[in-house]
Design an enzyme around this catalytic site. Structure first.
Site: not given
Lengths: 468, 752
Positions: B191, B222, B226, B304, B336, B338, B433, B502, B705
């Site tokens: 990702q 998902f 990442e 988060r 997903r 996070f 974020t 995100a 998400e």
């Protein structure tokens, strides 16, 4: 086609890495995701029948004489076939990785002789896992396909005429007949002459999960297509099952259906369509899992098996034993490496016989049980003449609950007796905590499944009183 | 518009990592990983393995030419363990062989002696021992200490959520190829192509411009690809660097499950105070995040959790503290939501606990506390709320009162089966974020035949981002979709990308594409304006024709393009986008971190078989804030998929490690995700369409998400159903609610 590759190699590797047909995907290599689903076509009494199978668990030895169809084999030259169109229109494909497997399962549904209902369409994809869509769009596609099949009578002419599948399918029967003649003379070499003891392979659905690496170059004797090891027959009041009969064979058997009217409900709780198409009953017995669904099923019926050494010395070397005597300890059998099952039989349930099977797993379908259990009661009026009860997942071996079965003999069902039955059963089990649940849970669950047996078999019992 | 990839998907012609045709001389890699969760490597003997037939070379930490470090946020994770191992599955050596099989056979011949060190798997224990990834963080608004005495009711408790395996159906993998001048091309199922590029450069001590990372698509991500896809790309590149050979590694499922991190398990304490009107006056929460053995993305995930600790509610006095706890599990990572879902579960548990004690439905408390526009989040941003709109619409559209009555009637007349229902409002902030990551670029080429190529930093992983990018380009140019091709994501074409994560990928990359297309369009219009002797404002492009002053001209799209080229005007543009007004002050823990929020409400109904402890979800009824959806098929798909994944997390998906940190749920046979029979019988999704201005692409709000959060309602619906059977059941707030937990609480206490 012919190949010199080892017959123990799985079809998935052959398809992807030898034939470079990469539409068939690898998701798990243990038959649990369906991304590698393909079709096999074979002649059965001169009828061409297609089944879906997970190619990750199918040795190429079991592909001999069959038409093997991958996603590439159902593509039209250009454009989408109606299955594919329905999937695309419904938004039933997101990342796309599981998609060829779903398409193949639905192609299998189109080729099946079962009625084209929504229920059957969904059942055909019960072995396919999708992590993206949440399945609702796939259900929609399935319904759309059912609609396209509503005039289906004979599958193959229909799907080719309607251009659901490519035209060449109409010539396969004849090609398989010719193939059968040509390979009869020089079929897979039997390994009888080889000194080393062969691995016996039936459907391979457990063996290829447990011993994947070892099997590729192993010496194998393939049992799946031995005519003498197949078939389901009735002799007097006995049902004789060939050890290589698959779960799907049982599902299609009128004998089984008559004896166990709920059989399809039980079977729906066991693995998935492609696995049931491959998995054999003897394989379920011999893999010796303490939780084998059909082992539990047949234990309650006090099924008998016959073992024969390889190479077969004829009747002399055979021995028979009750299934319940096969299990010595965790994954230990009263069976030499040279022996394999050559026959399974049990007494068919009579008019006054009651039978029921229960299974609970984390996921109701396509999962291994936390606990399963079967019960078999011969009634004389309201008195139990004879009883057999089995339980899986609560000990090192699949259990025939001897004391509990004994206890039930001569009893009339009452709340008190159910209570005592459960108490007795609890003394016979020794569950352990593992990924399928804690030992406390398994004890509780067996209690509940025993209650479920009685609630199902004696509809007069009020749920209120038994549920507690 | 249908997903543009569906044609090749359904024909099995889409190309994933393992489908890329291998070039001659390709070698195959496999990782030897730690069999224990914590220890000191006393000796590592690779001699026998290295001498095996087909084995080309075995690499260990000693062979890393640069920095043996893959930590993204914090440099605390070695690519290959040098002296210590910190989790079961931590890579120790990389075997490279002529065949995949030979590599795997050799793995079994590697001998390692590890002196065991104490293993921690529990985050609270880690915190006690001072094992923190970063210092704790606290979000605060109002003054909780002085607020408690204003409360009529105060409740305290604990809430736990387990992890979740991503179970992308395509496992992790990479394929690296040597290029001239020592450059390396890596095909990676990632990702975050830039993360692979950056980390490869660091590990190999080469400049980033030597590393080309290319990603066509993923078979699911998902969040699991990442950060954690990087390892495999770097591993292959390391071997290619030394051997000058193509090297491929496509992980087997069990390798993938045991070596990669998952959704973070959390253990949390809460305290909630309400006044007599059931307004939440104060809320305190302490989150113990199980980060695993290294930081990975845990600090961001933890952040988060704090951002979403009050879910969709306004609470004037909040104090929320989070600890990122280092344990000896594989480094947990993005998934997903996070960290958001873990935070929301806790306040929902607090509300449920209050409702239970007060003998009312949780929905009464939920409804009374929904965010209004202008309400302040604990981190200072003011809400532009759709919470009440979604809730009210759901109550009305799905007739909540009738549903409640049906359930109550059913439960009165049934003993064996009990139904439970829960509502779950959601609120999810859109943006990375980490403010710096909110940037994206797109490269658009118009070719002289009128066809268009678009490259962005977005990675297609099933979320339909390619389709949305194509919609942006076709919309702006007003051309046929067949004229536009979305290219692979490639670090040589688009540099310094943020990962596709995100939920912001379509927004950021879509806006960048929009900017690039509009710039080209401006040039095209200028050419047309000159030709038709009018001003640019009077030029329109419609269905591949040029209109001047509202009149159709003789120029079609292709002619316009060619004329522009002929005039030596550029038909290419590189667009750069960064959303305005986003800022955050880490010292004050205040700011405006999100471009906007997504809202929604779900009503979930479940039926439990109280004999067997199994259950089925009857219905999931949603009103979701899509903004102005630009692609309803894709957005519904994201919604349905997210809901089912969320329900899976809350029900059957159970990650089991033993006390020694070994993963027991290590295959698809022991880790169950929803199958077609276990999904809700009915999923209704109503679009709350709003025309309000927002920062989303074409005002179509992010959808990746947020829908997962609806799954949390499944847990509370199950709990309510259990209570209908056994009102005195003492059910810990501990997800997932597996059939085991359901049965145990139905019959609690159980005597054999």
């Amino acid at each position: 086609m012919a190949t010199d590759l080892p017959p123990g190699m799985v079809l998935l590797d052959f398809i992807r890495y030898q034939q470079h047909l990469v539409g068939t995907k690898i998701g798990c290599r243990e038959g649990d995701c369906g991304a590698c689903t393909i079709l096999t076509g074979e002649l059965n009494n001169d009828e061409l029948q297609y089944h879906t199978v997970t190619s990750c668990l199918m040795p190429i030895g079991n592909a001999a004489g069959k038409h093997i169809v991958t996603i590439e084999g159902i593509n039209h030259k250009e454009g989408l076939n109606p299955i594919q169109q329905a999937m695309a229109d419904a938004g039933a494909t997101q990342c796309g990785f599981c998609t060829p497997g779903f398409v193949m399962s639905l192609a299998g549904f189109c080729l099946d002789d079962k009625p084209a209902t929504k229920e059957n369409a969904i059942a055909s994809i019960d072995g396919n896992i999708c992590r993206c869509t949440g399945y609702k769009s796939i259900e929609k596609a399935a319904v759309d396909i059912v609609e396209k099949l509503k005039d289906k009578k004979e599958a193959i002419p229909f799907v080719t005429e309607q251009k659901i599948l490519p035209e060449y399918f109409s010539g396969i029967k004849e090609r398989l007949q010719r193939l059968r003649e040509s390979i009869n003379a020089d079929t897979l070499k039997d390994v009888a002459g080889i000194k080393e003891t062969p691995h016996f392979v039936g459907g391979g659905t457990d063996l290829y999960v447990q011993k994947h690496d070892e099997m590729k170059d192993a010496t194998i004797r393939f049992l799946l297509h031995q005519p003498e090891l197949n078939g389901i027959a009735k002799e007097d009041n006995k049902c004789i099952i060939g050890p290589s009969a698959t779960v799907s064979d049982l599902l299609h058997s009128a004998i089984i259906h008559e004896a166990f009217p709920d059989f399809h409900r039980y079977a729906k709780l066991v693995s998935s369509t492609p696995i049931r198409n491959m998995a054999t009953i003897a394989g379920n017995f011999i893999n010796a899992s303490p939780i084998g669904d059909f082992t539990i099923f047949f234990l309650a019926l006090d099924a008998q098996i016959s073992l024969t050494p390889n190479p077969s010395p004829g009747e002399r070397g055979k021995r028979t034993l009750p299934l319940r005597k096969l299990y010595k300890g965790y994954k230990q059998l009263d069976k030499t490496p040279e022996e394999h099952i050559d026959k399974i039989w049990f007494e068919l349930p009579g008019k006054n016989t009651l039978f029921h099977f229960e299974k609970v797993s984390k996921r109701t379908h396509l999962d291994i049980a936390s606990v399963n259990s079967a019960i078999h009661l011969k009634m004389n009026g309201d008195v139990i003449d004879d009883a057999g009860i089995s339980a899986g997942g609560v000990g090192p071996v699949p259990l025939y609950l001897q004391k509990t079965s004994e206890f039930l003999k001569g009893k009339k069902i009452s709340e008190e007796i159910i209570h005592e039955t459960i108490k007795t059963a609890q003394t016979e089990i020794s569950p352990i905590s593992d990924a399928r649940g804690s030992k406390e849970y398994k004890r509780l669950l067996l209690r509940q499944l025993i209650k479920a047996h009685f609630l199902k078999l004696f509809p007069g019992i009020l749920a209120e009183s038994v549920l507690g | 518009m249908k997903n543009i990839d569906s044609y090749t998907h359904v024909r099995g012609e889409s190309v994933y990592l393992d489908d890329i045709p291998v070039v001659n001389g390709t070698l195959y890699a496999a990782v030897f990983d730690s069999p224990v969760a914590h220890g000191k490597i006393k000796s590592l003997d690779i001699r026998e393995a290295a001498a095996m037939h087909g084995v080309v070379k075995i690499f260990t930490a000693k062979d890393v030419p640069g920095d043996n470090q893959i930590g993204g946020i914090i440099p605390d994770e070695e690519l290959l363990a040098s002296t210590h191992v910190h989790f079961c599955g931590m890579p120790i050596a990389l075997v490279v062989a002529e065949t995949d099989e030979a590599a795997r056979v050799a793995l079994k011949k590697i001998k390692v002696v590890i002196e065991s060190l104490p293993v921690i798997t529990d985050p609270r224990e880690a915190k006690e021992k001072g094992e923190l990834i970063i210092p704790s963080r606290t979000f605060q608004i109002g003054d909780t200490i002085n607020a408690w005495h204003q409360c009529e009711y105060v409740f305290e408790g604990r809430a736990d959520t387990n992890g979740q395996e991503h179970l992308y159906i395509e496992t992790q993998g990479a394929y690296s190829l040597p290029q001239e001048n020592s450059a390396i091309r890596i095909y990676s199922s990632t990702q975050g192509p830039t993360a692979v590029q950056r980390t490869t450069a660091r590990v190999l001590n080469i400049p980033m411009h030597q590393v080309e990372v290319d990603t066509t698509r993923l078979g699911g991500g998902f969040g699991g690809k990442e950060d954690q896809a990087t390892t495999w790309g770097v591993m292959c590149a390391l071997a290619t660097y030394h051997l000058k050979k193509p090297v491929k590694y496509s992980l087997q499922r069990m390798e993938d499950m045991r070596m990669t991190g998952k959704r973070h398990p959390y253990s949390s304490d809460f305290k909630i105070g309400l006044n007599k009107d059931l307004k939440i006056v104060a809320y305190e929460a302490t989150f113990y995040q199980n980060a695993g053995a290294a930081a990975d993305l845990s600090p961001a995930v933890m952040e988060r959790t704090l951002f979403h600790c009050t879910n969709s509610y306004f609470v004037p006095n909040v104090k929320a503290t989070a600890y990122s706890c280092r344990t000896n599990l594989p480094p947990n990572t993005a998934f997903r939501g996070f960290g958001g879902p873990q935070g929301m579960f806790v306040i929902e548990a607090a509300i449920a606990k209050a409702a239970d004690a007060l003998g009312i439905s949780a929905s009464v408390i939920q409804q009374k506390n929904l965010l209004q526009t202008g309400d302040e989040f604990p981190y200072g941003q003011k809400a532009e709320s759709e919470a009440n709109e979604c809730w009210d619409k759901a109550v009305e559209l799905y007739d909540l009162e009738k549903l409640q009555k049906e359930i109550s009637d059913f439960n009165h007349s049934n003993k064996q089966y009990k139904k439970g229902m829960a509502l779950m409002p959601i609120c999810f902030g859109i943006s990375f974020t980490k403010t710096m990551m909110n940037q994206a670029r797109a490269l658009v080429h118009v070719y002289t035949d009128g066809s268009v190529g678009v490259s962005t930093g977005a990675v297609e992983m099933g979320q339909g981002v390619n389709t949305k990018m194509l919609q942006v380009a076709t919309n702006i140019f007003s051309i046929d979709p067949a004229k536009v091709k979305i290219n692979s994501t490639n670090t040589y074409r688009i540099a310094n990308t943020s990962p596709s994560a995100a939920s912001a990928t379509a927004d950021l990359n879509g806006k960048a594409t929009e900017i690039a297309c509009k710039e080209i369009l401006k040039r095209l219009k200028k050419v047309a304006a000159e030709e038709f002797k009018t001003s640019e404002e009077n030029i329109d492009l419609k269905d591949e024709w040029v209109y001047a002053n509202g009149e159709k001209t003789m120029w079609e799209w292709k002619r316009l393009v060619f004329e522009t080229y002929f005039r030596r005007i550029s038909l290419s543009e590189h667009g750069h986008y960064t959303p305005p007004d986003i800022h955050y002050d880490l010292k004050k823990e205040k700011g405006h971190p999100f471009a906007y929020h997504v809202y929604g409400t779900v009503i979930i109904t479940v039926t439990i078989d109280c004999l067997r402890g199994i259950y089925e979800f009857d219905s999931v009824k949603v009103v979701h804030d899509f903004g102005n959806s630009m692609n309803t098929i894709i957005d519904i798909g994201q919604c349905e998929g997210g809901i089912v994944q969320g329900i899976g997390w809350m029900t059957m998906e159970e990650i089991v490690y033993d006390k020694e940190g070994k993963l027991l749920s290590n295959a698809l046979s022991t880790y169950k995700v929803p199958d077609i029979y276990s999904v809700p019988k009915e999923i209704d999704i109503h679009f709350l369409a709003t025309q309000k201005d927002n920062l989303a692409i074409f005002r179509s709000k992010a959808v990746g998400e947020p829908p997962l959060l609806y799954g949390i309602g499944a847990y509370f619906a199950l709990r309510n159903a259990v209570k209908a059977f056994n009102p005195s059941a003492d059910i810990p707030y501990d997800a997932p609610m597996t059939p085991e937990k359901v049965l145990m609480s139905l019959y609690h206490p159980f005597k054999k």
